[in-house]
Design a protein around this motif. Structure first.
Motif, short mmCIF file in Angstrom:
data_model
loop_
_atom_site.label_atom_id
_atom_site.label_comp_id
_atom_site.label_asym_id
_atom_site.label_seq_id
_atom_site.Cartn_x
_atom_site.Cartn_y
_atom_site.Cartn_z
N ARG A 79 17.77 -21.37 -17.67
CA ARG A 79 16.83 -22.27 -17.07
C ARG A 79 16.69 -23.32 -18.00
NH1 ARG A 79 15.01 -17.16 -17.29
NH2 ARG A 79 13.93 -16.19 -15.28
N GLY A 80 16.27 -24.51 -17.34
CA GLY A 80 16.27 -25.87 -18.26
C GLY A 80 14.76 -26.45 -18.24
N PHE A 81 14.45 -27.09 -19.32
CA PHE A 81 13.25 -27.80 -19.25
C PHE A 81 13.43 -28.97 -20.10
CE2 PHE A 81 12.57 -23.04 -19.50
CZ PHE A 81 11.89 -22.70 -18.65
N HIS A 82 12.21 -29.68 -19.76
CA HIS A 82 12.02 -30.89 -20.46
C HIS A 82 11.64 -30.45 -22.04
CE1 HIS A 82 12.20 -34.09 -17.50
NE2 HIS A 82 11.73 -33.13 -16.72
N ASN A 83 12.24 -30.95 -23.13
CA ASN A 83 12.15 -30.69 -24.43
C ASN A 83 10.86 -31.45 -24.94
OD1 ASN A 83 12.39 -29.65 -26.64
ND2 ASN A 83 14.22 -30.76 -27.55
N THR A 84 9.71 -31.23 -24.39
CA THR A 84 8.46 -31.78 -24.80
C THR A 84 7.41 -30.91 -24.64
OG1 THR A 84 7.00 -33.71 -24.43
CG2 THR A 84 8.20 -32.98 -22.60
N CYS A 85 6.67 -30.77 -26.03
CA CYS A 85 5.41 -29.92 -25.82
C CYS A 85 4.56 -30.20 -25.09
CB CYS A 85 5.14 -29.55 -27.20
SG CYS A 85 3.63 -28.18 -27.40
N ARG A 86 3.59 -29.38 -24.35
CA ARG A 86 2.68 -29.63 -23.42
C ARG A 86 1.26 -29.73 -23.92
NH1 ARG A 86 2.69 -28.42 -18.29
NH2 ARG A 86 1.16 -29.54 -18.02
N HIS A 87 1.49 -29.87 -25.55
CA HIS A 87 0.12 -30.11 -26.20
C HIS A 87 0.12 -31.56 -26.43
CE1 HIS A 87 -2.14 -29.97 -30.57
NE2 HIS A 87 -2.86 -30.24 -29.24
N ARG A 88 1.12 -32.07 -27.38
CA ARG A 88 0.94 -33.81 -27.52
C ARG A 88 2.48 -34.33 -27.71
NH1 ARG A 88 -2.68 -34.17 -32.98
NH2 ARG A 88 -1.50 -35.95 -33.22
N GLY A 89 3.06 -33.57 -26.83
CA GLY A 89 4.46 -34.03 -26.63
C GLY A 89 5.63 -34.12 -27.69
N SER A 90 5.48 -33.34 -28.64
CA SER A 90 6.48 -33.28 -29.65
C SER A 90 7.64 -32.40 -29.21
CB SER A 90 6.04 -32.40 -30.97
OG SER A 90 4.81 -33.15 -31.67
N ARG A 91 8.90 -33.01 -29.56
CA ARG A 91 10.08 -32.12 -29.12
C ARG A 91 10.19 -30.89 -29.88
NH1 ARG A 91 15.93 -34.50 -30.95
NH2 ARG A 91 15.04 -34.08 -32.88
N ILE A 92 10.46 -29.94 -29.03
CA ILE A 92 10.39 -28.62 -29.57
C ILE A 92 11.72 -28.17 -30.18
CG2 ILE A 92 10.15 -26.09 -28.80
CD1 ILE A 92 8.58 -27.32 -26.29
#
Length: 406
Positions: A79-92
């Motif tokens: 699976r692929g995802f945007h590497n950005t947290c759904r909280h405040r956008g930090s890279r995971i």
């Protein structure tokens, strides 16, 4: 904000059969346009399934300003995802490869499972719904062991490419391979200059003497063998006898063909000899030429009987391009026993170094205000012209959509 009317005007200035106007290689606004119109709407070859061997294995990278990652789930699915947290956008995840049981944002420890579902967010209150804050997915496809991603909401159709490449690539058994080596370098040149260079061998005889030993540099950009047509026909017949398809096949953004190497050469190495004793393809006693496939906007691959080489050119800045190279060998091949790493990698490392010098010199010349786009050689630069035509058509298609200003 990109002025799309200006981009359209620049496209209108390009003469058929010629290189692009200067601004396409130097201008920051055009570079921003390319990220949105080209790379963020195309399929990108990111690597191979064997690089993600177990649940939690992941690779993270940035595609035209968009940080993304691919992860193998507990169900073995990719699976692929945007590497950005759904909280405040930090890279995971940091760029690169690794393995983890869960995906944890390093900022506030929001935690996601391998399907992208949010499973922990401390102190968010009773009215907070975790199900509304899962990671945003991206499209992931595989073909005979190769992994492709696209960050567009509506990716280009993948099935025609898959259905043509899979029968060509399957005999190379990428599921039974491993990554033997990977390296990167940065070319100080626009990504389109890097790709125009990678799509032709007009320069090979003079600039790549080692590659020219094995690669048929005299054939046309469309692999028309001309005076060697009889040898090519004999090769096709021999491949049919051992059950290997040759093509050629192509779509608007991809090509695939199996072709013979130069007489007496069995692999793409400094001396034309096999680099790895443990073969990936045993058909034809390992004398099967090279399977080459390429995709726009960034990659080509050569797969011989003994190894696979992947080349990728991804934009970093208007005048910087990240070149990534990967070599796959059979999973049971032992370094120092079945192959010597320097013998395996030297040809393509030398070629990449030579191309770096060519692209950087090309960029310095294009930087001149006196640069005027010249005509391509219709024979030797056919694939370069094809790339540039594809770029222009894809850019115009973007302009015709309702995406609005970049």
């Amino acid at each position: 904000m990109v002025d799309l009317d200006r981009i359209r005007t620049l496209l209108d200035q390009r003469r058929p059969g010629h290189a692009l106007p200067r601004d396409f290689y130097v201008d920051p606004e055009v570079f921003e346009f390319d990220q949105a119109a080209i790379h963020q709407r195309s399929w990108i070859l990111v690597g191979f399934e064997v690089e993600l061997p177990k649940p939690g294995s992941h690779m993270a990278l940035t595609i035209a300003g968009a940080p993304v990652f691919v992860v193998r789930g507990q169900d073995q699915a990719l699976r692929g995802f945007h590497n950005t947290c759904r909280h405040r956008g930090s890279r995971i995840l940091a760029d690169g490869k690794g393995a983890t049981a869960r995906l944890v944002c390093p900022y506030h420890r929001w935690t996601y499972d391998l399907t992208g579902e949010l499973v922990h967010a401390a102190r968010m209150g009773e009215d907070f719904a975790p199900c509304d804050h899962g990671l945003r997915p991206i499209s992931v496809e595989t073909c005979a062991g190769a992994i492709y991603v696209c960050v567009a909401d509506e990716p280009p159709p993948f099935a025609p490419f898959h259905d043509r490449l899979e029968p060509l690539l399957a005999p190379h058994r990428l599921g039974e391979a491993r990554l033997a080596h990977e390296n990167t370098l940065i070319e100080r040149g626009n990504w389109k200059l890097a790709m125009e260079n990678a799509r032709e061998c007009y320069h090979c005889a003079a600039s790549h003497p080692e590659l020219s030993l094995t690669f048929p540099t005299g054939v046309s950009g469309n692999f028309d063998y001309g005076d060697e047509a009889r040898r090519h026909a004999a090769y096709n017949a021999r491949m049919a006898e051992v059950g290997l398809k040759v093509g050629p096949y192509e779509g608007d953004w991809w090509q695939a063909i199996r072709f013979p190497l130069n007489e007496g050469c069995r692999s793409m190495t400094m001396d034309g000899r096999t680099a790895v004793k443990k073969l990936m393809v045993e058909a034809g006693d390992g004398d099967i030429g090279s399977l080459r496939w390429s995709i726009e906007p960034h990659s080509f691959v050569h797969a011989t009987a003994d190894f696979l080489f992947m080349f990728s050119a991804m934009p970093l800045t208007p005048k910087e391009t990240l070149i990534t190279s990967k070599w796959l060998v059979h999973k049971d091949a032992v370094e120092g026993v079945d192959y010597d790493l320097s013998h395996l990698t030297e040809l393509w490392n030398r070629t990449n170094g030579q191309d770096l010098a060519l692209v950087e010199n090309n960029q310095q010349g294009v930087d001149s205000p006196a640069f005027t786009p010249g005509p391509y050689c219709a024979d030797a630069e056919a694939l370069t012209m094809r790339f540039t035509d594809w770029y222009c058509a894809t850019a115009r298609q973007y302009l015709e959509t309702s995406y609005g200003q970049v």
